[in-house]
Design an enzyme around this catalytic site. Structure first.
Site: not given
Ligand SMILES: [Zn+2]
Ligand SMILES: [Zn+2]
Length: 365
Positions: A40, A42, A45, A61, A166
């Site tokens: 993902c 995220s 980042h 996650h 997610c």
């Molecule tokens: Zn995610």
């Protein structure tokens, strides 16, 4: 126990695939053997230093697996349970939890890279390693709080289930939980990655009329079509806002921004008709600011709302989405452009950054 994990020591450096130590689950915690973890944005980042997080840290996650062991006091999970990881493990008794908004839980003081007691279960050579969002599933095993592992039916394939944790929940929940769109609504979705495709899929399930997908990449727009978009706009070929307003004679009822970019957030707002709602799903770098004409808000009664993890009630929603998949009404398989092994994770993130995949999944079995 010893296990393999991908550890981030420093931003903008590759993840180190190495053997780390994982403690047994303590009170209220469970040990999960990870079967699959989604790649993902995220986590990316954090890798790029756009979100601060204590290091070293094991990221990941969006995971699913099987409970191996439970700590003292665990009542809702048993060894052998199949689970989707919930990256907003919650306390269960703060105001937000009680009113049914567990995603906003503020009942635990320890940062979300520690277990609820403020300590970690991951170590290497005497050094503590943090757990991203208390899930840390870029590893063969994870210790998570009981509320961070949601049991699902055992016939659900875990390599698909991880994405419910997610991208599916975040995208679909933005439509059904946060915005609660009405059937017949016109919708625009800016950004057609893994989460955006699920926003489109959610709009379709909720009975939207026009579902306009906006992206810069034609391959992503093709995915969008497969997930239910009625109109495709490549924002590289002209003014996407003008095109949406023209298609809908004045703007959409709901615009979803699923990138996390101030420029596209403003575009989403401008795509909304008078009285419409802009839902911000995308997660921007932490210091970005948006500028919107202040008077336009009261004059047009347009709303701007944030949607965090699809306003999930994970213990209700994750099993529900699993059932929807098993009934053949939720698409997950076409999102998975490819799979990887844990030691290929750096390559997996390069591929994500290049925009070549809808979603990819790391398999452990
Ligand atoms: Zn995610
Ligand atoms: Zn709480």
């Amino acid at each position: 126990m010893e296990m393999k994990a991908a550890v981030l020591y420093e931003a903008n450096k590759p993840l180190a695939i190495e053997t780390v130590e994982l403690d047994d689950p303590k009170d209220g915690e469970v040990l999960v053997r990870i079967a699959a973890a989604g790649v993902c944005y995220s986590d990316y980042h954090v890798m790029k230093g756009e979100w601060s997080m204590p290091k070293p840290v094991v990221l990941g996650h969006e995971g699913a697996g099987i409970v191996e062991k439970v700590g003292a006091g665990v009542t809702r999970l048993s060894p052998g349970d199949h689970v989707i990881l919930n990256f907003r493990a919650n306390c269960g008794h703060c105001d937000h939890c009680i009113v049914g908004r567990p995603v906003l839980c503020d009942g635990i003081e320890a940062g979300r890279v520690f277990m609820f007691d403020g300590t970690v279960r991951l170590h290497r050579n005497g050094q503590d390693i943090h757990h991203m969002t208390r899930t840390a599933c870029f590893a063969e095993y994870a210790v998570v709080p009981e509320s961070g592992a949601v049991p699902i039916r055992s016939d659900m394939p875990l390599d698909k289930a991880c994405l419910i944790g997610c991208s599916v929940m975040t995208g679909l929940g933005a439509v059904t939980n946060t915005a609660r769109i009405e059937a017949g609504s016109d919708v625009a979705v800016i950004g057609c990655g893994g989460v955006g495709l699920n926003t489109i899929q959610g709009a379709l399930l909720a009975g939207a009329d026009r579902i306009i997908a906006v992206d810069l990449l034609d391959n992503k727009l093709e995915y969008a079509k497969e997930f239910g978009a009625t109109d495709l706009i490549n924002a590289g070929n002209g003014d996407a806002v003008a095109r949406v307003r023209e298609l809908t004679k004045g703007g959409v009822d709901y615009a979803f921004e699923v990138i996390g970019n101030p420029k596209t957030i403003i575009q989403a707002y401008e795509m909304c008709r008078i009285g419409g709602t802009t839902v911000i799903v995308g997660m921007a770098p932490e210091n970005d600011i948006i500028e919107i004409n202040a008077l336009s808000l009261p004059r047009t009664e347009r709303a701007i709302v944030g949607s965090w993890y699809g306003s999930a009630r994970p213990w209700v929603d994750l099993p529900k989405l699993t059932d929807l998949y098993m009934r053949g009404r939720l698409k997950i398989d076409p999102m998975i452009s490819r799979t990887w092994r844990l030691d290929e994770i750096n390559e997996a993130y390069q591929t994500l950054a290049a925009g070549d995949v809808a979603r990819s999944v790391i398999l452990f079995d």
